[in-house]
Design a protein around this motif. Structure first.
Motif, PDB file in Angstrom:
ATOM      1  N   LEU A 212      40.653  44.774  43.381  1.00  0.00           N
ATOM      2  CA  LEU A 212      40.552  43.846  44.508  1.00  0.00           C
ATOM      3  C   LEU A 212      39.392  42.887  44.301  1.00  0.00           C
ATOM      4  O   LEU A 212      39.522  41.668  44.539  1.00  0.00           O
ATOM      5  N   GLY A 213      38.256  43.406  43.847  1.00  0.00           N
ATOM      6  CA  GLY A 213      37.104  42.544  43.599  1.00  0.00           C
ATOM      7  C   GLY A 213      37.405  41.489  42.560  1.00  0.00           C
ATOM      8  O   GLY A 213      37.033  40.320  42.720  1.00  0.00           O
ATOM      9  N   SER A 214      38.098  41.867  41.493  1.00  0.00           N
ATOM     10  CA  SER A 214      38.435  40.924  40.433  1.00  0.00           C
ATOM     11  C   SER A 214      39.360  39.829  40.936  1.00  0.00           C
ATOM     12  O   SER A 214      39.197  38.650  40.592  1.00  0.00           O
ATOM     13  N   ILE A 215      40.328  40.203  41.746  1.00  0.00           N
ATOM     14  CA  ILE A 215      41.266  39.218  42.292  1.00  0.00           C
ATOM     15  C   ILE A 215      40.547  38.261  43.240  1.00  0.00           C
ATOM     16  O   ILE A 215      40.787  37.048  43.216  1.00  0.00           O
ATOM     17  N   LEU A 216      39.655  38.786  44.060  1.00  0.00           N
ATOM     18  CA  LEU A 216      38.868  37.918  44.947  1.00  0.00           C
ATOM     19  C   LEU A 216      37.995  36.979  44.124  1.00  0.00           C
ATOM     20  O   LEU A 216      37.836  35.798  44.468  1.00  0.00           O
ATOM     21  N   GLY A 217      37.436  37.494  43.025  1.00  0.00           N
ATOM     22  CA  GLY A 217      36.620  36.652  42.161  1.00  0.00           C
ATOM     23  C   GLY A 217      37.432  35.549  41.510  1.00  0.00           C
ATOM     24  O   GLY A 217      36.967  34.422  41.365  1.00  0.00           O
TER      25      GLY A 217
ATOM     26  N   PHE B 166      31.397  44.779  41.046  1.00  0.00           N
ATOM     27  CA  PHE B 166      31.615  44.706  39.600  1.00  0.00           C
ATOM     28  C   PHE B 166      32.892  43.928  39.286  1.00  0.00           C
ATOM     29  O   PHE B 166      32.913  43.032  38.433  1.00  0.00           O
ATOM     30  N   GLY B 167      33.979  44.273  39.981  1.00  0.00           N
ATOM     31  CA  GLY B 167      35.230  43.555  39.780  1.00  0.00           C
ATOM     32  C   GLY B 167      35.106  42.089  40.141  1.00  0.00           C
ATOM     33  O   GLY B 167      35.630  41.214  39.440  1.00  0.00           O
ATOM     34  N   TYR B 168      34.392  41.807  41.226  1.00  0.00           N
ATOM     35  CA  TYR B 168      34.236  40.415  41.672  1.00  0.00           C
ATOM     36  C   TYR B 168      33.466  39.581  40.653  1.00  0.00           C
ATOM     37  O   TYR B 168      33.836  38.439  40.363  1.00  0.00           O
ATOM     38  N   LEU B 169      32.402  40.131  40.098  1.00  0.00           N
ATOM     39  CA  LEU B 169      31.595  39.394  39.121  1.00  0.00           C
ATOM     40  C   LEU B 169      32.389  39.102  37.846  1.00  0.00           C
ATOM     41  O   LEU B 169      32.274  38.020  37.259  1.00  0.00           O
ATOM     42  N   ILE B 170      33.212  40.070  37.409  1.00  0.00           N
ATOM     43  CA  ILE B 170      34.057  39.845  36.239  1.00  0.00           C
ATOM     44  C   ILE B 170      35.167  38.850  36.579  1.00  0.00           C
ATOM     45  O   ILE B 170      35.470  37.938  35.800  1.00  0.00           O
ATOM     46  N   GLY B 171      35.771  39.021  37.731  1.00  0.00           N
ATOM     47  CA  GLY B 171      36.858  38.135  38.140  1.00  0.00           C
ATOM     48  C   GLY B 171      36.421  36.706  38.367  1.00  0.00           C
ATOM     49  O   GLY B 171      37.228  35.769  38.269  1.00  0.00           O
ATOM     50  N   SER B 172      35.139  36.507  38.663  1.00  0.00           N
ATOM     51  CA  SER B 172      34.623  35.154  38.918  1.00  0.00           C
ATOM     52  C   SER B 172      34.501  34.320  37.646  1.00  0.00           C
ATOM     53  O   SER B 172      34.213  33.116  37.721  1.00  0.00           O
ATOM     54  N   ILE B 173      34.710  34.946  36.494  1.00  0.00           N
ATOM     55  CA  ILE B 173      34.716  34.182  35.235  1.00  0.00           C
ATOM     56  C   ILE B 173      36.038  33.430  35.161  1.00  0.00           C
ATOM     57  O   ILE B 173      37.080  34.006  34.835  1.00  0.00           O
ATOM     58  N   SER B 174      36.025  32.159  35.484  1.00  0.00           N
ATOM     59  CA  SER B 174      37.252  31.351  35.508  1.00  0.00           C
ATOM     60  C   SER B 174      37.540  30.815  34.114  1.00  0.00           C
ATOM     61  O   SER B 174      36.894  29.881  33.639  1.00  0.00           O
ATOM     62  N   ASN B 175      38.520  31.399  33.449  1.00  0.00           N
ATOM     63  CA  ASN B 175      38.827  31.040  32.069  1.00  0.00           C
ATOM     64  C   ASN B 175      39.333  29.612  31.928  1.00  0.00           C
ATOM     65  O   ASN B 175      39.021  28.930  30.952  1.00  0.00           O
TER      66      ASN B 175
END
Length: 248
Positions: free
Chosen positions: A116-121, A13-22
């Motif tokens: 962690l997932g968001s940061i990896l994303g 979940f965090g990775y998918l959100i974090g993968s949104i590159s603003n």
């Protein structure tokens, strides 16, 4: 089984959100440019600010912080307050502090994995061929959005370093190392049971997230990623070729 499934869900979940590159979508929509093709070729707020102006860069930094903060708070709220059967899966921070965690399926703050997932994303975005930013905004977002004490102190360290050295890259590295060390000091104090329950949650925003060793491990991994992603900056710093800011 709950531990494995929830750990994967939080991380993904965090990775998918974090993968949104603003910086990438803003650059393509409003400026018809991909920041990875210009300037330092980094998909982050600093490079975006140099390309499209300080205000745009600041907006991107704030959005990058938010996409790191939101997943952990969402996972925390669901795991600690939505009952699965008779009770929620994860104890509240107050229960962690008092040691009253018997009977819970997941007796550790598993929600930190969403961070962690968001940061990896952010660094390796799924939607943009795994070419993302350098984790600086994500790291500061994690601290400022989860712990006022560590976030404020690391922010001060960042600004002081930036004031005297003028290098955003060095300030980001120094601040991340400081914040991680601070978190480890606090988590060790928790582990040794030398802090009264009323003080254990002092760095946090009330009775919310729990800052034990899991949080410190996440910050340590993030700092390592941040330093690795800044390796070209470090080389330029050593060579004396790193670009300095002019607005401070």
């Amino acid at each position: 089984m709950y531990n494995i499934i929830c750990a994967l869900i939080c991380l993904i979940f965090g990775y998918l959100i974090g993968s949104i590159s603003n910086s990438i979508w803003i650059g393509k929509v409003f400026f018809h440019q991909d920041p990875r093709d210009y300037g330092s070729k980094n998909a982050g707020g600093t490079n975006s600010g140099r390309l499209w102006g300080k205000k745009v860069g600041l907006i991107i930094i704030i959005l990058d912080m938010l996409k790191t903060i939101l997943p952990v708070w969402i996972c925390w709220a669901i795991l600690t307050y939505v009952p699965i059967g008779e009770k929620a899966l994860v104890p509240t921070a107050a229960m962690f502090a008092s040691g009253n965690i018997d009977g819970y399926a997941i007796p550790w703050p598993i929600y930190w994995l969403a961070t962690l997932g968001s940061i990896l994303g952010h660094c390796f975005p799924l939607y943009y061929r795994f070419r993302g930013g350098k984790a600086a905004a994500s790291y500061m977002g994690t601290l400022l959005g989860t712990t006022w004490m560590m976030g404020l102190s690391s922010g001060i360290v960042f600004l002081i370093t930036l004031k005297f050295d003028k290098h955003v890259s060095l300030a980001s590295i120094v601040a991340s190392i400081f914040g991680t060390i601070f978190s480890w000091i606090w988590s060790i104090l928790l582990l040794c049971n030398v802090l009264p329950p009323a003080i254990e949650l002092l760095p946090m925003y009330g009775m919310s997230l729990y800052p034990n060793y899991v949080f410190s491990i996440i910050l340590t991994i993030t700092t390592i990623i941040l330093i690795i992603k800044h390796r070209t900056n470090i080389k330029r710093l050593v060579d004396g070729n790193e670009r300095k800011i002019t607005w401070m």
